[in-house]
Motif scaffolding. Structure first.
Motif, PDB file in Angstrom:
ATOM      1  N   SER A 130     153.962  46.984  48.873  1.00  0.00           N
ATOM      2  CA  SER A 130     153.320  45.667  48.814  1.00  0.00           C
ATOM      3  C   SER A 130     153.095  45.180  50.241  1.00  0.00           C
ATOM      4  N   SER A 131     152.100  44.271  50.404  1.00  0.00           N
ATOM      5  CA  SER A 131     151.735  43.805  51.749  1.00  0.00           C
ATOM      6  C   SER A 131     151.781  42.286  51.828  1.00  0.00           C
ATOM      7  N   LEU A 132     151.788  41.794  53.078  1.00  0.00           N
ATOM      8  CA  LEU A 132     151.661  40.360  53.353  1.00  0.00           C
ATOM      9  C   LEU A 132     150.919  40.184  54.671  1.00  0.00           C
ATOM     10  N   HIS A 133     150.329  38.979  54.863  1.00  0.00           N
ATOM     11  CA  HIS A 133     149.598  38.674  56.102  1.00  0.00           C
ATOM     12  C   HIS A 133     150.405  37.696  56.934  1.00  0.00           C
ATOM     13  N   LEU A 134     150.516  38.002  58.217  1.00  0.00           N
ATOM     14  CA  LEU A 134     151.297  37.192  59.154  1.00  0.00           C
ATOM     15  C   LEU A 134     150.350  36.558  60.163  1.00  0.00           C
ATOM     16  N   THR A 135     150.404  35.213  60.280  1.00  0.00           N
ATOM     17  CA  THR A 135     149.570  34.475  61.235  1.00  0.00           C
ATOM     18  C   THR A 135     150.470  33.741  62.209  1.00  0.00           C
ATOM     19  N   VAL A 136     150.279  33.989  63.503  1.00  0.00           N
ATOM     20  CA  VAL A 136     151.080  33.366  64.558  1.00  0.00           C
ATOM     21  C   VAL A 136     150.204  32.371  65.298  1.00  0.00           C
ATOM     22  N   VAL A 137     150.671  31.118  65.441  1.00  0.00           N
ATOM     23  CA  VAL A 137     149.924  30.070  66.133  1.00  0.00           C
ATOM     24  C   VAL A 137     150.530  29.839  67.507  1.00  0.00           C
ATOM     25  N   ILE A 195     154.251  29.733  61.618  1.00  0.00           N
ATOM     26  CA  ILE A 195     154.968  30.623  62.533  1.00  0.00           C
ATOM     27  C   ILE A 195     154.440  30.378  63.944  1.00  0.00           C
ATOM     28  N   VAL A 196     155.333  29.940  64.837  1.00  0.00           N
ATOM     29  CA  VAL A 196     154.950  29.553  66.196  1.00  0.00           C
ATOM     30  C   VAL A 196     155.393  30.626  67.173  1.00  0.00           C
ATOM     31  N   GLU A 197     154.560  30.860  68.171  1.00  0.00           N
ATOM     32  CA  GLU A 197     154.905  31.836  69.206  1.00  0.00           C
ATOM     33  C   GLU A 197     156.280  31.527  69.803  1.00  0.00           C
ATOM     34  N   GLY A 198     157.049  32.614  70.032  1.00  0.00           N
ATOM     35  CA  GLY A 198     158.367  32.478  70.626  1.00  0.00           C
ATOM     36  C   GLY A 198     159.498  32.345  69.617  1.00  0.00           C
ATOM     37  N   SER A 199     159.152  32.105  68.343  1.00  0.00           N
ATOM     38  CA  SER A 199     160.192  31.966  67.329  1.00  0.00           C
ATOM     39  C   SER A 199     160.607  33.332  66.787  1.00  0.00           C
ATOM     40  N   SER A 200     161.609  33.327  65.910  1.00  0.00           N
ATOM     41  CA  SER A 200     162.106  34.550  65.268  1.00  0.00           C
ATOM     42  C   SER A 200     161.731  34.520  63.793  1.00  0.00           C
ATOM     43  N   VAL A 201     161.264  35.659  63.264  1.00  0.00           N
ATOM     44  CA  VAL A 201     160.759  35.725  61.898  1.00  0.00           C
ATOM     45  C   VAL A 201     161.418  36.901  61.172  1.00  0.00           C
ATOM     46  N   SER A 226     158.441  42.908  46.001  1.00  0.00           N
ATOM     47  CA  SER A 226     158.065  41.547  46.388  1.00  0.00           C
ATOM     48  C   SER A 226     158.415  41.361  47.863  1.00  0.00           C
ATOM     49  N   VAL A 227     157.480  40.772  48.616  1.00  0.00           N
ATOM     50  CA  VAL A 227     157.682  40.577  50.051  1.00  0.00           C
ATOM     51  C   VAL A 227     157.609  39.090  50.359  1.00  0.00           C
ATOM     52  N   SER A 228     158.400  38.653  51.334  1.00  0.00           N
ATOM     53  CA  SER A 228     158.440  37.248  51.722  1.00  0.00           C
ATOM     54  C   SER A 228     158.700  37.152  53.215  1.00  0.00           C
ATOM     55  N   VAL A 229     158.361  35.973  53.782  1.00  0.00           N
ATOM     56  CA  VAL A 229     158.573  35.719  55.209  1.00  0.00           C
ATOM     57  C   VAL A 229     159.411  34.462  55.351  1.00  0.00           C
ATOM     58  N   GLN A 232     165.678  46.701  54.331  1.00  0.00           N
ATOM     59  CA  GLN A 232     165.105  45.672  53.471  1.00  0.00           C
ATOM     60  C   GLN A 232     164.593  44.480  54.263  1.00  0.00           C
ATOM     61  N   ILE A 233     165.184  44.179  55.429  1.00  0.00           N
ATOM     62  CA  ILE A 233     164.773  43.036  56.244  1.00  0.00           C
ATOM     63  C   ILE A 233     164.252  43.538  57.589  1.00  0.00           C
ATOM     64  N   PHE A 234     163.054  43.075  57.961  1.00  0.00           N
ATOM     65  CA  PHE A 234     162.420  43.414  59.237  1.00  0.00           C
ATOM     66  C   PHE A 234     162.379  42.132  60.074  1.00  0.00           C
ATOM     67  N   THR A 235     163.106  42.105  61.190  1.00  0.00           N
ATOM     68  CA  THR A 235     163.203  40.918  62.035  1.00  0.00           C
ATOM     69  C   THR A 235     162.352  41.097  63.285  1.00  0.00           C
ATOM     70  N   ILE A 236     161.495  40.089  63.546  1.00  0.00           N
ATOM     71  CA  ILE A 236     160.679  40.064  64.767  1.00  0.00           C
ATOM     72  C   ILE A 236     161.163  38.895  65.603  1.00  0.00           C
ATOM     73  N   THR A 237     161.735  39.201  66.770  1.00  0.00           N
ATOM     74  CA  THR A 237     162.204  38.147  67.677  1.00  0.00           C
ATOM     75  C   THR A 237     161.149  37.895  68.745  1.00  0.00           C
ATOM     76  N   ASP A 238     161.098  36.663  69.225  1.00  0.00           N
ATOM     77  CA  ASP A 238     160.131  36.260  70.255  1.00  0.00           C
ATOM     78  C   ASP A 238     158.721  36.690  69.840  1.00  0.00           C
ATOM     79  N   ILE A 239     158.295  36.196  68.685  1.00  0.00           N
ATOM     80  CA  ILE A 239     157.012  36.611  68.120  1.00  0.00           C
ATOM     81  C   ILE A 239     155.862  36.110  68.980  1.00  0.00           C
TER      82      ILE A 239
END
Length: 380
Positions: A236-243, A173-179, A164-167, A208-215
């Motif tokens: 398993s996969s997930l889709h990430l959309t950055v605004v 998700i806004v540009e410049g944030s951490s995810v 199971s994958v989650s965000v 287990q956790i993948f962190t993206i800073t300054d997305i």
């Protein structure tokens, strides 16, 4: 019953008196008394007993007597077969062993919940699964008592289940944030995790956790995690959309506001001029003479009082050849009067423009506009 006192007695009519010997099976016992005493009989004392009576005149053997010592079950032990690593899908037996007289019946438990009860001491898994892992225990029981075994931990190894994958954060998700992207999977032994992005061969991260800073916007796309151990792998996969960030939206709004401030007044003036042009055309119609009519009444030759002259504006008026065109005038602020020799030769008058279809001197008010006076220098 176990631990009770038991006496065996051997007697024979003989003269002279007989001597006695005790036997258990074919084993000769040490006692040579007519009584054989068990002060606290044990299960090991069970068996066939007999005695012999003997004097110088002869020897006789008694009939045998059977001693059966009853007792409650002793503490059972639990074993598993095979004793090596247990893999999901294999056949497994759990065995409960307990010494009891009479023979015990057995009850199997998993995590204190009863499974089966009966004379069989073996609990069989034809094809064990990951749900079968846990703590097992058996109870041995007869009419004289019962006792429980110690617990046996049954460890079943299996490959990772579908992860199971989650965000986080789960909101926009806004540009410049951490995810944080999180992946979890049920596996035994514990799984290792690797993160990939779609259409990219090399992994993006491990753990287990993948962190993206300054997305940023280029981070948008499909991500998937792979869970793996020595028994298998799953992903398993997930889709990430950055605004776009708020600062970009603010910049866009500022540019829009500036453009509105620049364009709206110009548009308003153009519409107003167009409206006046249409109004003049609708009121004027076709005239044989495009020149405005000037009503020169007696009041026109009267001089304005000196105290009002400073409030007048002076203009040069040009009547265009096409009445449909807008009327323009160059307005100058009032200038201080100069004393010249020609000043006495100037008359001041009120000039009115009238519609050809209207009676002379009629005041006009179009679309709510107030009638206004134009003041002009008329050269004689």
């Amino acid at each position: 019953m176990k631990n009770v006192s038991v006496n065996l007695t051997c007697s024979s009519d003989a003269n002279p008196a007989a001597n006695y010997t005790w036997y258990k099976g074919n084993q000769k016992l040490l006692s040579e008394e007519p009584q054989f005493i068990f002060s606290s009989i044990q299960p090991s004392d069970s068996g066939q007993y007999y005695c012999t009576a003997q004097n110088e005149l002869g020897r006789r053997i008694s009939e045998s007597v059977s001693i059966n010592v009853n007792y409650a079950p002793k503490r059972p032990s639990v074993s598993v077969s095979p004793s090596a690593e247990i893999v999901e899908g294999s056949s497994v037996n759990l065995t409960c062993s307990s010494d009891a007289n009479p023979a015990a019946t057995f009850t199997w438990y998993k995590e204190n919940q009863q499974l089966i009860q009966g004379p069989e001491s073996i609990y069989h898994f034809p094809s064990i699964s990951c749900e079968d892992r846990g703590n097992y225990q058996c109870k041995s029981e007869n009419q004289f008592g019962w006792t429980n075994s110690t617990s046996l931990v049954l460890d079943v190894q299996y490959g990772p289940k579908l992860p199971s994958v989650s965000v986080s954060p789960s909101a926009e998700i806004v540009e410049g944030s951490s995810v944080n992207l999180t992946c979890s999977s049920d596996a035994n032994p514990a799984a290792n995790y690797t993160w990939y992005k779609e259409n990219e061969d090399s992994p993006k991260a491990s753990g287990q956790i993948f962190t993206i800073t300054d997305i940023r916007a280029e981070h948008s796309g499909n991500y998937y995690c792979e869970a793996q151990n020595r028994r298998g792998r799953q992903n398993s996969s997930l889709h990430l959309t950055v605004v776009a960030g708020a600062w970009k939206s603010a910049a866009t709004g500022t540019i829009t506001a500036v453009l509105l401030v620049i364009l709206l007044p110009a548009a308003f003036l153009w519409i107003r001029r167009k409206k006046k042009s249409v109004t003049q055309q609708s009121n004027g119609g076709e005239r044989p003479d495009n020149r405005a009519q000037i009503n020169m009444g007696p009041a026109a030759t009267q001089r304005q009082p000196a105290e009002q002259e400073d409030d007048l504006n002076y203009s040069s008026i040009c009547f265009l050849q096409n009445q449909g065109d807008a009327l323009y005038s160059n307005i100058r602020p009032p200038q201080p009067r100069r004393q010249t020799e020609d000043q006495d030769n100037v008359d001041y008058t009120t000039v009115k423009t009238e519609n050809a279809s209207s009676a002379p001197g009629t005041r006009r008010q179009d679309d709510g506009e107030d009638v206004f006076a134009l003041y002009s220098t008329v050269n004689k």
